[in-house]
Scaffold this active site. Structure first.
Site, PDB file in Angstrom:
ATOM      1  N   CYS A   1      20.149  -0.571  -6.548  1.00 22.02           N
ATOM      2  CA  CYS A   1      20.358  -1.930  -6.021  1.00 22.02           C
ATOM      3  C   CYS A   1      20.927  -2.889  -7.082  1.00 22.02           C
ATOM      4  O   CYS A   1      21.703  -3.784  -6.760  1.00 22.02           O
ATOM      5  CB  CYS A   1      19.058  -2.483  -5.464  1.00 22.02           C
ATOM      6  SG  CYS A   1      17.645  -2.247  -6.556  1.00 22.02           S
TER       7      CYS A   1
ATOM      8  N   HIS B   1      19.267  -9.839  -5.610  1.00 20.19           N
ATOM      9  CA  HIS B   1      19.473  -9.605  -7.041  1.00 20.19           C
ATOM     10  C   HIS B   1      20.706 -10.398  -7.492  1.00 20.19           C
ATOM     11  O   HIS B   1      21.805 -10.240  -6.941  1.00 20.19           O
ATOM     12  CB  HIS B   1      19.737  -8.120  -7.326  1.00 20.19           C
ATOM     13  CG  HIS B   1      18.533  -7.235  -7.178  1.00 20.19           C
ATOM     14  ND1 HIS B   1      17.261  -7.691  -6.932  1.00 20.19           N
ATOM     15  CD2 HIS B   1      18.420  -5.881  -7.280  1.00 20.19           C
ATOM     16  CE1 HIS B   1      16.422  -6.669  -6.880  1.00 20.19           C
ATOM     17  NE2 HIS B   1      17.100  -5.563  -7.081  1.00 20.19           N
TER      18      HIS B   1
HETATM   19  N1  LIG Z   1      12.457  -1.435  -2.599  1.00 20.09           N
HETATM   20  C1  LIG Z   1      13.743  -1.349  -2.939  1.00 20.09           C
HETATM   21  O1  LIG Z   1      14.521  -2.327  -2.862  1.00 20.09           O
HETATM   22  C2  LIG Z   1      14.337  -0.042  -3.408  1.00 20.09           C
HETATM   23  C3  LIG Z   1      15.685  -0.025  -3.752  1.00 20.09           C
HETATM   24  C4  LIG Z   1      16.260   1.173  -4.147  1.00 20.09           C
HETATM   25  C5  LIG Z   1      15.493   2.313  -4.198  1.00 20.09           C
HETATM   26  N2  LIG Z   1      14.172   2.291  -3.890  1.00 20.09           N
HETATM   27  C6  LIG Z   1      13.447   3.582  -3.929  1.00 20.09           C
HETATM   28  O2  LIG Z   1      13.154   3.984  -2.592  1.00 20.09           O
HETATM   29  C7  LIG Z   1      11.906   4.676  -2.528  1.00 20.09           C
HETATM   30  C8  LIG Z   1      10.991   3.972  -1.560  1.00 20.09           C
HETATM   31  O3  LIG Z   1      10.756   2.657  -2.055  1.00 20.09           O
HETATM   32  P1  LIG Z   1       9.799   1.647  -1.299  1.00 20.09           P
HETATM   33  O4  LIG Z   1       9.908   0.367  -2.032  1.00 20.09           O
HETATM   34  O5  LIG Z   1      10.080   1.674   0.162  1.00 20.09           O
HETATM   35  O6  LIG Z   1       8.345   2.349  -1.560  1.00 20.09           O
HETATM   36  P2  LIG Z   1       7.002   2.149  -0.751  1.00 20.09           P
HETATM   37  O7  LIG Z   1       6.990   0.873  -0.012  1.00 20.09           O
HETATM   38  O8  LIG Z   1       5.886   2.434  -1.705  1.00 20.09           O
HETATM   39  O9  LIG Z   1       7.033   3.343   0.351  1.00 20.09           O
HETATM   40  C9  LIG Z   1       6.888   4.667  -0.006  1.00 20.09           C
HETATM   41  C10 LIG Z   1       7.017   5.602   1.200  1.00 20.09           C
HETATM   42  O10 LIG Z   1       6.875   6.952   0.716  1.00 20.09           O
HETATM   43  C11 LIG Z   1       5.751   7.571   1.339  1.00 20.09           C
HETATM   44  N3  LIG Z   1       5.036   8.410   0.369  1.00 20.09           N
HETATM   45  C12 LIG Z   1       4.348   7.996  -0.727  1.00 20.09           C
HETATM   46  N4  LIG Z   1       3.794   9.056  -1.361  1.00 20.09           N
HETATM   47  C13 LIG Z   1       4.143  10.156  -0.638  1.00 20.09           C
HETATM   48  C14 LIG Z   1       3.865  11.548  -0.764  1.00 20.09           C
HETATM   49  N5  LIG Z   1       3.121  12.035  -1.770  1.00 20.09           N
HETATM   50  N6  LIG Z   1       4.392  12.390   0.145  1.00 20.09           N
HETATM   51  C15 LIG Z   1       5.149  11.924   1.165  1.00 20.09           C
HETATM   52  N7  LIG Z   1       5.436  10.614   1.348  1.00 20.09           N
HETATM   53  C16 LIG Z   1       4.939   9.745   0.448  1.00 20.09           C
HETATM   54  C17 LIG Z   1       4.877   6.445   1.824  1.00 20.09           C
HETATM   55  O11 LIG Z   1       4.071   6.906   2.915  1.00 20.09           O
HETATM   56  P3  LIG Z   1       2.592   6.303   3.188  1.00 20.09           P
HETATM   57  O12 LIG Z   1       2.767   4.968   3.827  1.00 20.09           O
HETATM   58  O13 LIG Z   1       1.997   7.314   4.117  1.00 20.09           O
HETATM   59  O14 LIG Z   1       1.892   6.227   1.871  1.00 20.09           O
HETATM   60  C18 LIG Z   1       5.936   5.422   2.252  1.00 20.09           C
HETATM   61  O15 LIG Z   1       6.440   5.758   3.520  1.00 20.09           O
HETATM   62  C19 LIG Z   1      11.368   4.713  -3.967  1.00 20.09           C
HETATM   63  O16 LIG Z   1      11.693   5.956  -4.551  1.00 20.09           O
HETATM   64  C20 LIG Z   1      12.095   3.560  -4.647  1.00 20.09           C
HETATM   65  O17 LIG Z   1      12.246   3.805  -6.029  1.00 20.09           O
HETATM   66  C21 LIG Z   1      13.573   1.134  -3.487  1.00 20.09           C
END
Ligand SMILES: NC(=O)c1ccc[n+]([C@@H]2O[C@H](COP(=O)([O-])OP(=O)(O)OC[C@H]3O[C@@H](n4cnc5c(N)ncnc54)[C@H](OP(=O)(O)O)[C@@H]3O)[C@@H](O)[C@H]2O)c1
Length: 361
Positions: free
Chosen positions: A158, A251
């Site tokens: 991002c 950002h």
């Molecule tokens: N936020 C951003 O702007 C952004 C931008 C670019 C990239 N990212 C990347 O995108 C990914 C998701 O980010 P997020 O901010 O959406 O994270 P988040 O809100 O913490 O969501 C994580 C997701 O992954 C699932 N999960 C967690 N542990 C797991 C496991 N052991 N096995 C299977 N599923 C699992 C969770 O399910 P449960 O609800 O069941 O725990 C939830 O659906 C990350 O890798 C992050 O680095 C985020």
């Protein structure tokens, strides 16, 4: 499209997963067929699994509330129910690499938001307006995986989206050195002010791993396909500092730049405003009409006024002026969870569909 493609969302309960759910409500080509998350959520309805964690400004779409959440790790079961998946799971890098490859091997295309495969040589990392031709490398990847329709494609981090489009638009002037400071929103860490109260009235001068991504990923996006691999560009040299600021979405980047051939300010603005790519040419459903907007007022772009430009899919640039040390300096702004995450991935999936890489199973 006569019959919509069935999309699965891995990590559907998280911040990025919720953004996918919101963006795909009423999408003309894709429908959310399956939502998957960790074993903690599996077996519950989507509404129960998300509970009080819904972080979007719009309500949870009715169509997904009753879907029963699948376990991301039950790859064959999820793969059977979809034509392709979006990936936004939060697991270790090695686990994400393995699970995305497992999905691809079931002949299910994976469009990922995660960083795990961003440097796998035959995985394209694409901002569709800039380098949609990198999707060509998928044929080589399929050869390695032994698949006919399964593959992985990713979108970049991002943080780079507020300045990399300028580097692409200004390519003919030869961007040589770039110094960037990013001012990054808390939703980039999957947080709101409610679950990260320490961020109120605060600035944190460190975001793990972000500076390296911000310096290196633009070079891969600006690179080329050679013998079944992406070869990164050598220039510009980029130095970046990444700072977390008390902003929910958006950002900002403050950028200094030197060129091989110094252009005029008018030339730079003309190139930004005329910059178009495959999504605009093909009229893709999520494509911004004008990808980059230049704002002449001294106090723009501002997060509150400009972050939702083109539904969060456009990039706003302002304050372009000559500098005392570098050739020019400017400010860029993009929406980190729309253009920088789920929206960027949806546009990649639309591009892959238009180019014939994603089809009905
Ligand atoms: N936020 C951003 O702007 C952004 C931008 C670019 C990239 N990212 C990347 O995108 C990914 C998701 O980010 P997020 O901010 O959406 O994270 P988040 O809100 O913490 O969501 C994580 C997701 O992954 C699932 N999960 C967690 N542990 C797991 C496991 N052991 N096995 C299977 N599923 C699992 C969770 O399910 P449960 O609800 O069941 O725990 C939830 O659906 C990350 O890798 C992050 O680095 C985020």
């Amino acid at each position: 499209m006569e019959k919509k493609l069935r999309a699965g969302i891995l990590g559907a309960t998280g911040m990025v997963g919720q953004r996918f759910i919101s963006l795909l409500e009423n999408h003309p080509w894709f429908e959310v067929a399956t939502v998957a998350a960790s074993p903690r959520s599996a077996g519950k309805t989507y509404e129960e699994a998300v509970g009080g964690r819904w972080k979007m400004a719009t309500p949870m779409p009715e169509a997904v509330k009753g879907l029963v959440v699948a376990n991301v790790n039950e790859v064959d079961k999820v793969a059977e129910s979809v034509d392709f998946v979006f990936s936004a799971v939060d697991m270790t890098k090695d686990e994400i690499k393995a699970i995305e490859e497992a999905y691809a091997r079931t002949e299910t295309p994976v469009v990922s938001n995660n960083s795990a495969h961003r440097w796998t040589p035959d995985v394209p990392m694409v901002v569709p307006e800039i380098n949609s031709e990198h999707f060509e490398v998928i044929e080589a990847q399929k050869g390695r995986l032994g698949t006919t329709r399964g593959f992985i494609a990713v979108k970049p981090n991002c943080s780079i989206q507020s300045y990399t489009p300028c580097l692409a638009a200004w390519k003919e002037f030869g961007p040589r050195e770039v110094v960037v400071t990013t001012y990054q929103a808390i939703s980039g860490a999957g947080k709101t002010f409610k679950d990260w109260p320490e961020m109120v009235e605060n600035i944190i001068p460190y975001i793990g791993g972000e500076e390296e991504k911000s310096e290196q990923e633009p070079l891969r996006v600006l690179g080329r396909v050679e013998q079944g691999e992406i070869v990164k560009a050598e220039l510009p040299k980029i130095s970046c500092q990444c700072v977390r600021v008390p902003v929910l979405n958006g950002h900002t980047a403050a950028v200094f730049i030197n060129f091989e051939k110094k252009p005029t300010k008018e030339q730079l603005i003309e190139k930004l405003e005329g910059f178009r790519g495959f999504p605009q040419e093909a009229g893709l459903p999520s494509a911004p009409k004008q990808f980059v907007k230049y704002l002449p007022d001294d106090n723009r772009p501002q997060v509150t006024l400009d972050v939702d430009y083109e539904n969060g899919m456009g990039v706003s640039i302002g304050r372009l002026r000559e500098d005392t040390i570098y050739d020019y300096k400017f400010i860029g702004l993009s929406h980190n969870t729309v253009r920088g995450a789920a929206g960027g991935a949806v546009l990649c999936a639309e591009t892959l569909t238009a180019k014939g890489f994603i089809t009905h199973k």
